[in-house]
Design a protein around this motif. Structure first.
Motif, short mmCIF file in Angstrom:
data_model
loop_
_atom_site.label_atom_id
_atom_site.label_comp_id
_atom_site.label_asym_id
_atom_site.label_seq_id
_atom_site.Cartn_x
_atom_site.Cartn_y
_atom_site.Cartn_z
N GLN A 134 6.04 -21.29 -29.11
CA GLN A 134 6.14 -19.98 -29.74
C GLN A 134 6.47 -18.90 -28.71
OE1 GLN A 134 5.75 -18.65 -32.95
NE2 GLN A 134 5.99 -20.74 -33.65
N GLN A 150 13.48 -10.44 -44.50
CA GLN A 150 12.78 -11.63 -45.00
C GLN A 150 12.93 -12.75 -43.97
OE1 GLN A 150 11.13 -11.77 -47.84
NE2 GLN A 150 10.62 -13.93 -47.85
N ARG A 151 11.81 -13.27 -43.50
CA ARG A 151 11.85 -14.34 -42.51
C ARG A 151 11.77 -15.69 -43.17
NH1 ARG A 151 7.54 -13.51 -37.94
NH2 ARG A 151 7.12 -15.51 -38.87
N SER A 152 12.44 -16.65 -42.60
CA SER A 152 12.37 -18.02 -43.07
C SER A 152 11.21 -18.72 -42.38
CB SER A 152 13.68 -18.74 -42.75
OG SER A 152 13.54 -20.11 -43.03
N GLN A 153 10.53 -19.60 -43.10
CA GLN A 153 9.43 -20.36 -42.53
C GLN A 153 9.91 -21.65 -41.87
OE1 GLN A 153 6.31 -19.26 -42.25
NE2 GLN A 153 7.00 -17.36 -43.20
N MET A 154 11.18 -21.98 -42.00
CA MET A 154 11.69 -23.23 -41.47
C MET A 154 11.55 -23.33 -39.94
SD MET A 154 12.71 -26.16 -42.28
CE MET A 154 13.12 -25.98 -43.99
N LEU A 200 9.32 -22.08 -38.01
CA LEU A 200 7.90 -22.30 -37.73
C LEU A 200 7.52 -23.75 -38.03
CD1 LEU A 200 5.19 -21.04 -36.93
CD2 LEU A 200 4.83 -20.55 -39.34
N MET A 201 8.03 -24.29 -39.13
CA MET A 201 7.72 -25.68 -39.49
C MET A 201 8.37 -26.65 -38.51
SD MET A 201 7.63 -25.48 -43.68
CE MET A 201 9.30 -25.90 -43.83
#
Length: 80
Positions: free
Chosen positions: A19, A52-56, A58-59
């Protein structure tokens, strides 16, 4: 229980390191757009834009961290 604790600590450390590294890379690569200021003496707008952020991502980082922690966990077993 010891393996679970070791895996959790490895996962959290790897995840935090990834991160921080991605944050540093994204911050270094950021190019602010000052074209909206108008003329040379123009003022910056007080308008705030939320994106708008994508969670991809992070995953993906979580999956890489989990895989790395798993392989770190099983590596000492192969040496024995």
């Amino acid at each position: 229980m010891k393996k679970y604790l070791f895996f959790t600590i490895c996962f959290l450390l790897i995840f935090m390191i990834l991160q921080v590294l991605t944050g540093l890379i994204l911050t270094a690569a950021y190019d602010p757009d000052f074209s909206r200021t108008g003329q040379i003496g123009g003022t910056l707008s007080n308008e705030v834009i939320f994106v708008q952020r994508s969670q991809m991502p992070l995953m993906i980082l979580a999956a890489i961290s989990a895989a790395s922690a798993y392989f770190i966990l099983i590596k000492p077993r192969k040496n024995n």
